[in-house]
Write an enzyme that holds these catalytic residues in place. Structure first.
Site, PDB file in Angstrom:
ATOM      1  CE  LYS A  40     -24.748 -26.071   3.594  1.00 46.32           C
ATOM      2  NZ  LYS A  40     -24.561 -25.828   5.022  1.00 46.32           N
TER       3      LYS A  40
HETATM    4  O1  I22 Z   1     -25.217 -23.522   6.427  1.00 50.38           O
HETATM    5  C1  I22 Z   1     -25.854 -23.597   7.444  1.00 50.38           C
HETATM    6  C2  I22 Z   1     -26.852 -24.650   7.651  1.00 50.38           C
HETATM    7  O2  I22 Z   1     -27.028 -25.363   6.458  1.00 50.38           O
HETATM    8  C3  I22 Z   1     -25.686 -22.589   8.487  1.00 50.38           C
HETATM    9  O3  I22 Z   1     -25.420 -23.196   9.688  1.00 50.38           O
HETATM   10  C4  I22 Z   1     -24.666 -21.569   8.104  1.00 50.38           C
HETATM   11  O4  I22 Z   1     -23.402 -22.154   8.216  1.00 50.38           O
HETATM   12  C5  I22 Z   1     -24.754 -20.327   8.904  1.00 50.38           C
HETATM   13  O5  I22 Z   1     -26.014 -19.771   8.852  1.00 50.38           O
HETATM   14  C6  I22 Z   1     -23.810 -19.320   8.395  1.00 50.38           C
HETATM   15  O6  I22 Z   1     -22.637 -19.914   7.980  1.00 50.38           O
HETATM   16  C7  I22 Z   1     -23.460 -18.301   9.361  1.00 50.38           C
HETATM   17  O7  I22 Z   1     -22.673 -17.383   8.690  1.00 50.38           O
HETATM   18  P1  I22 Z   1     -21.276 -16.957   9.202  1.00 50.38           P
HETATM   19  O8  I22 Z   1     -21.543 -16.367  10.543  1.00 50.38           O
HETATM   20  O9  I22 Z   1     -20.479 -18.235   9.220  1.00 50.38           O
HETATM   21  O10 I22 Z   1     -20.735 -15.991   8.203  1.00 50.38           O
END
Ligand code: I22
Length: 408
Positions: A198
């Protein structure tokens, strides 16, 4: 030197048990695993009726299925799992291992991954490094890999490993880091085909992705907030491109001078509830570009906050959905007629019909990308990087406090 594997973290961490309660957007200590879709049949829904009735699961009868079944036939819905208990409800098929996950594991007294971190801190190769910075970075890499290795035994799909965001502007640094991680995964017998790396979608990250993919190493470009980043990532051959639609909406809402938001407000729409026009445009163009021009990348929509967000993205390759959205979809029953309420907004067919301007079809390079990104993606990328850098530093600070373990 013999090092104990007896949870050297315990004493240093006894006061840190509340990480999991903090929650919030991308918050610390959230344990994120990615599950695959629960249904693979493909139904194409034609009509849209946002006010379709919802019936509780207890009244399920023959011919009815859940909203989750319905939406899963259009996009692969990926639960954004935050606690271990969710394994039962939404068995994960893929996973992400990150500094945030390490902080979460370290905050818990007893998890199946805890010994993976302890083993990393007992690694004699890392321990023998004289330089503090290198030693801590070595421990952090080993911890990511050991947890990733455990996760690879739990999930049938790929495990994505976060690459240190401090390298976001250093193509060769990213490549070296990925090679190191891959070597460590090899030492614990996790083959490259089970892995994604990633990487932040800076120009340097996109270049690293291009070079790594050309070696057959699968990459997952994250912090994509614009069509142009997605197009450059697709040209680089990234395996997965993650676009954060909800954060784009938040950005628009927080910049109320934006004429689109003002116009939406004048029309009586709540820009805080519907995905902003800009978010929809960026994700639609990214999807259409990838599918129209046959790039191998899969587009993953993240930061989905509610069911309406998810419905407006149907057809995109993957949608990461928070558990509360997953649960609500699973509890809401559709009858066969209601299934036709769901509209597939994105499809290879609609992608083929989409027209791009000549400026959008260029071969993206550092300069053209920088001048086309726009303020939302520039600011959101910087904020995302800050968050990841902060978490990576906190992992190292934590490891510095507890190494060497007391009985060495
Ligand atoms: O990146 C991944 C998995 O690879 C997710 O867990 C990701 O962090 C989340 O979907 C998002 O960050 C959620 O968005 P937010 O609520 O942090 O703005």
């Amino acid at each position: 030197m013999s090092l104990s594997l007896q949870s050297p973290l315990s004493s240093a961490l006894s006061s840190r048990s509340s990480f999991l309660q903090k929650g919030g957007g991308g918050g610390e200590g959230r344990l994120r695993l990615l599950s695959g879709s629960l249904s693979s049949n493909s139904i194409f829904f034609k009509l849209h009726n946002p006010s379709f009735p919802q019936i509780r699961a207890s009244s399920l009868d023959a011919g009815a299925s859940t909203e989750l079944d319905a939406v899963s036939s259009l996009s692969e819905i990926v639960p954004d799992t935050v606690v271990f208990d969710d394994f039962q409800k939404f068995p994960p098929t893929a996973a992400t291992v990150s500094s945030s996950l390490l902080l979460g594991i370290c905050s818990l007294p007893d998890t199946i991954f805890r010994s993976a971190v302890d083993t990393a801190l007992a690694d004699s190769g890392c321990s023998s490094l004289e330089n503090d910075v290198l030693r801590l970075s070595c421990f952090a890499n080993k911890a990511l890999v050991n947890v990733g290795g455990d996760l690879s035994k739990l999930v049938p799909g790929r495990v994505s490993t976060e690459v240190d965001a401090r390298l976001a502007y250093d193509t060769h640094g990213i490549i070296r880091k990925v090679h190191d991680l891959l070597k460590s995964y090899g030492e614990i017998d996790v083959p490259p085909e089970r892995l994604l790396f990633k990487i932040p979608a800076t120009w340097q990250g996109i270049e690293a992705s291009r070079l790594l993919e050309s070696e057959g190493i699968q990459t997952h470009l994250t912090f994509v907030y614009s069509f142009v980043q997605a197009a450059a990532a697709a040209q680089a051959g990234a395996s997965v491109i993650q676009i954060f639609v909800g954060r784009l909406r938040d950005w628009s809402r927080n910049h109320s001078g934006d004429p689109e938001i003002e116009a939406a407000l004048k029309r009586g729409e709540d820009p805080g509830l519907a995905l902003s026009i800009d978010a929809l445009i960026q994700v639609t163009k990214a999807y259409n570009y990838i599918h129209k021009y046959g790039y191998k990348s899969k587009l993953m929509a993240a930061a989905v906050r509610n069911k309406q967000d998810l419905f407006s993205l149907l057809g995109v390759d993957y949608i990461i959905a928070p558990l509360k959205v997953m649960e609500s979809l699973k509890e809401s029953i559709t009858t066969p007629d209601e299934k036709y309420s769901f509209v597939r907004r994105l499809s290879p067919h609609s992608a083929a019909a989409y027209s791009f301007s000549e400026e959008e079809l260029i071969k993206w390079d550092q300069l053209s990308l920088a001048s086309a990104m726009g303020p939302a993606s520039v600011e959101l990328l910087a904020a995302g990087l800050d968050g990841y850098v902060n978490q990576a530093k906190r992992v190292e600070e934590l490891f510095a406090k507890i190494w060497p373990p007391p009985n060495v």
